[in-house]
Design a protein around this motif. Sequence first.
Motif, PDB file in Angstrom:
ATOM      1  N   ALA A  35       0.567  -0.820   0.644  1.00  0.00           N
ATOM      2  CA  ALA A  35       0.299  -0.421   0.068  1.00  0.00           C
ATOM      3  C   ALA A  35       0.889   1.104   0.139  1.00  0.00           C
ATOM      4  O   ALA A  35       0.741   2.399  -0.857  1.00  0.00           O
ATOM      5  N   GLY A  36       2.249   1.195   0.838  1.00  0.00           N
ATOM      6  CA  GLY A  36       3.430   2.272   0.773  1.00  0.00           C
ATOM      7  C   GLY A  36       2.934   2.817  -0.347  1.00  0.00           C
ATOM      8  O   GLY A  36       3.780   3.844  -0.999  1.00  0.00           O
ATOM      9  N   TYR A  38       2.578   1.274  -3.108  1.00  0.00           N
ATOM     10  CA  TYR A  38       1.208   1.582  -4.169  1.00  0.00           C
ATOM     11  C   TYR A  38       1.710   3.829  -4.732  1.00  0.00           C
ATOM     12  O   TYR A  38       1.386   4.092  -5.424  1.00  0.00           O
ATOM     13  N   SER A  39       0.779   3.902  -3.125  1.00  0.00           N
ATOM     14  CA  SER A  39       0.666   5.048  -2.904  1.00  0.00           C
ATOM     15  C   SER A  39       1.650   6.033  -3.047  1.00  0.00           C
ATOM     16  O   SER A  39       1.670   7.676  -4.087  1.00  0.00           O
ATOM     17  N   ALA A  40       2.735   6.117  -3.703  1.00  0.00           N
ATOM     18  CA  ALA A  40       3.716   6.630  -3.965  1.00  0.00           C
ATOM     19  C   ALA A  40       4.331   6.216  -5.176  1.00  0.00           C
ATOM     20  O   ALA A  40       5.929   7.842  -5.509  1.00  0.00           O
ATOM     21  N   SER A  47      -6.026   4.236 -12.389  1.00  0.00           N
ATOM     22  CA  SER A  47      -5.498   3.865 -12.011  1.00  0.00           C
ATOM     23  C   SER A  47      -6.878   3.773 -10.856  1.00  0.00           C
ATOM     24  O   SER A  47      -7.265   5.192 -10.399  1.00  0.00           O
ATOM     25  N   PRO A  49      -8.809   2.548  -7.037  1.00  0.00           N
ATOM     26  CA  PRO A  49      -7.636   2.936  -5.278  1.00  0.00           C
ATOM     27  C   PRO A  49      -6.895   1.922  -5.075  1.00  0.00           C
ATOM     28  O   PRO A  49      -7.543   0.718  -5.601  1.00  0.00           O
ATOM     29  N   ALA A  50      -6.202   1.965  -4.111  1.00  0.00           N
ATOM     30  CA  ALA A  50      -5.670   0.685  -3.086  1.00  0.00           C
ATOM     31  C   ALA A  50      -5.846  -0.113  -3.709  1.00  0.00           C
ATOM     32  O   ALA A  50      -6.414  -1.873  -2.613  1.00  0.00           O
TER      33      ALA A  50
END
Length: 158
Positions: A35-36, A38-40, A47, A49-50
């Motif tokens: 998750a971290g 992917y958000s970076a 795309s 949301p995770a």
Amino acid sequence: MAPLFYSRMDFLTMVVSMMVCISIGSFPGMIVSAAGIYSALELPPLSPPAILFPIVWILIYASIGIVLWKMHREGAESQFYILFGIQMVTNIIWVPIFFLIGDMFLAAADIIVLWISVFAMLRYVDDFGDRLVFYLLATYLLWLTYALYLNIGVILLN
């Protein structure tokens, strides 16, 4: 047309097949914190949301379990099981390749091999005439096409 389930044991076999595929397929996601990362990343248009990924993949792994169960019941030959194994292995190793090793090019190559193996399974099951299995694999193939788009988009943007 054959009934969907021949017995209670047949139904239980399907459920076990689904649970095994979900468990094996979900394992890499449970041990790799994505998750971290992917958000970076700079993400391509469209795309998701995770949070969507684990939901979709659980549904896909459940579908793969149904495919395995139905094809075993239909008397699939070793070719199917080899293709099934290739798609499971390539599917499972994508998460560590992309998020742990960080090799986005190798991850894209992995998706291409995965896509080819699922396409070959789709061709194989088409000979059996089982529409449910065909549609489950076709849906999986569409998702993999989208995943490849995302993977290539991340390569281009990062």
